[in-house]
Write a protein that holds these residues in place. Sequence first.
Motif, short mmCIF file in Angstrom:
data_model
loop_
_atom_site.label_atom_id
_atom_site.label_comp_id
_atom_site.label_asym_id
_atom_site.label_seq_id
_atom_site.Cartn_x
_atom_site.Cartn_y
_atom_site.Cartn_z
N GLU A 32 -5.60 6.12 0.86
CA GLU A 32 -4.62 5.40 1.68
C GLU A 32 -5.23 4.96 2.99
O GLU A 32 -5.07 3.80 3.41
CB GLU A 32 -3.42 6.31 1.94
CG GLU A 32 -2.33 5.65 2.78
CD GLU A 32 -1.18 6.59 3.09
OE1 GLU A 32 -0.13 6.12 3.55
OE2 GLU A 32 -1.35 7.80 2.86
N GLU A 33 -5.96 5.84 3.66
CA GLU A 33 -6.60 5.49 4.93
C GLU A 33 -7.62 4.38 4.74
O GLU A 33 -7.74 3.47 5.58
CB GLU A 33 -7.27 6.73 5.53
CG GLU A 33 -6.27 7.80 5.97
CD GLU A 33 -6.96 9.05 6.47
OE1 GLU A 33 -8.20 9.13 6.32
OE2 GLU A 33 -6.27 9.95 7.00
N GLU A 84 -7.61 2.01 2.37
CA GLU A 84 -6.91 0.76 2.09
C GLU A 84 -6.29 0.18 3.37
O GLU A 84 -6.35 -1.03 3.60
CB GLU A 84 -5.81 1.00 1.05
CG GLU A 84 -6.34 1.31 -0.35
CD GLU A 84 -6.98 0.10 -1.01
OE1 GLU A 84 -6.61 -1.03 -0.68
OE2 GLU A 84 -7.88 0.30 -1.85
N ILE A 85 -5.70 1.04 4.20
CA ILE A 85 -5.10 0.58 5.44
C ILE A 85 -6.16 0.02 6.39
O ILE A 85 -5.98 -1.05 7.01
CB ILE A 85 -4.32 1.72 6.12
CG1 ILE A 85 -3.08 2.07 5.29
CG2 ILE A 85 -3.91 1.34 7.54
CD1 ILE A 85 -2.30 3.26 5.83
N LYS A 118 2.35 1.74 -3.40
CA LYS A 118 1.30 2.19 -4.33
C LYS A 118 1.01 3.67 -4.14
O LYS A 118 0.89 4.43 -5.12
CB LYS A 118 0.03 1.36 -4.09
CG LYS A 118 -1.12 1.74 -4.98
CD LYS A 118 -2.34 0.88 -4.66
CE LYS A 118 -3.54 1.30 -5.50
NZ LYS A 118 -4.75 0.49 -5.16
N ILE A 119 0.92 4.10 -2.88
CA ILE A 119 0.66 5.52 -2.60
C ILE A 119 1.82 6.38 -3.07
O ILE A 119 1.62 7.47 -3.64
CB ILE A 119 0.41 5.72 -1.09
CG1 ILE A 119 -0.87 4.99 -0.66
CG2 ILE A 119 0.31 7.20 -0.76
CD1 ILE A 119 -2.12 5.44 -1.37
N ILE A 121 0.84 -1.20 0.00
CA ILE A 121 0.00 0.00 0.00
C ILE A 121 0.87 1.25 0.00
O ILE A 121 0.61 2.23 -0.73
CB ILE A 121 -0.94 0.00 1.21
CG1 ILE A 121 -1.98 -1.12 1.08
CG2 ILE A 121 -1.64 1.35 1.36
CD1 ILE A 121 -2.88 -1.27 2.30
N ALA A 122 1.95 1.25 0.81
CA ALA A 122 2.86 2.41 0.88
C ALA A 122 3.52 2.65 -0.48
O ALA A 122 3.64 3.80 -0.93
CB ALA A 122 3.91 2.18 1.97
N GLN A 148 1.63 9.39 -5.73
CA GLN A 148 2.10 10.74 -5.42
C GLN A 148 3.04 11.25 -6.52
O GLN A 148 2.98 12.42 -6.91
CB GLN A 148 2.82 10.74 -4.06
CG GLN A 148 1.89 10.65 -2.87
CD GLN A 148 2.63 10.61 -1.56
OE1 GLN A 148 3.82 10.29 -1.52
NE2 GLN A 148 1.94 10.93 -0.47
N LYS A 199 -4.84 10.71 0.13
CA LYS A 199 -4.76 10.42 1.56
C LYS A 199 -5.99 9.63 2.02
O LYS A 199 -5.87 8.67 2.81
CB LYS A 199 -4.66 11.73 2.35
CG LYS A 199 -4.47 11.56 3.84
CD LYS A 199 -3.16 10.89 4.16
CE LYS A 199 -2.94 10.81 5.66
NZ LYS A 199 -1.67 10.13 6.01
#
Length: 261
Positions: free
Chosen positions: A216-217, A219-220, A122-123, A119-120, A127, A213
Amino acid sequence: MKITSPFINLILTLVGGILLVSSLIDYLFLLIPLQLDDPNWQINLTNSIVDRGIVPLIGITLLLLGWWINDTNNRPKSKISIRLPLFIISSLLGLLFLILVPVHLSNINRVSADLMSQIAQKIEQQQTQIQGFVSQLDAISRNPEQLKQEIAQRTQVIEAGGVIQGQKIDPQQLQLITGQRDQLQQILDLSQKPDQLKAKLQEVEAKLQVQLKGLEEKEIKKAQTLALKQSLRTSISSLILAIAYVVIGWLGLKMLIQKES
């Protein structure tokens, strides 16, 4: 009350034996092919073993019930040789399900950590794409003629009702093209006003960053919820099965030892 039907004893023993043997064979086939270095394979294996864990327990219970009926009717002096393997199997299964609890939690943590890393990454890639998109808009804004061409092409498609090279596009694509046209038009209007253009580009970048953002939240949170659900469901079920098997196995062995002595 004396139970006199040998047929019931036969059925319980037969069905119990079939359930126990078939479930143990099923467990052996679940191990093929072995992939002990793959945590996802281990998680799936643990889930499959735990989901099938009630079947051998029922088999053992039916066998014990059948033997109890037989003992009630015939009152034999000793059947240690028959019962001993069954209690040993029950104890071993209890140990297996007990060991599966920490093993499963460890595998869930490993997979969850890998998923968070993905995930990190991918983000981070998205970005970079956002920054590239904003830079592209800035470069385009410095070429008014190109902007006019891009706007004209999209306007032509919109006025034609979404027809490109004789083929009609779907409404979502047409809506996307319309949004692009409007955005390019805003950039063209601001191309002669550098300060306002810079503010607009910063606004676009900030908006995209907020959306990213939020993604991301989401997905996490989804990954954490899935990991927690997998951990609790399988671990609790495995622990309950371990207690049941251990109680049957150890109490049975204790009873046999007392009769032996």
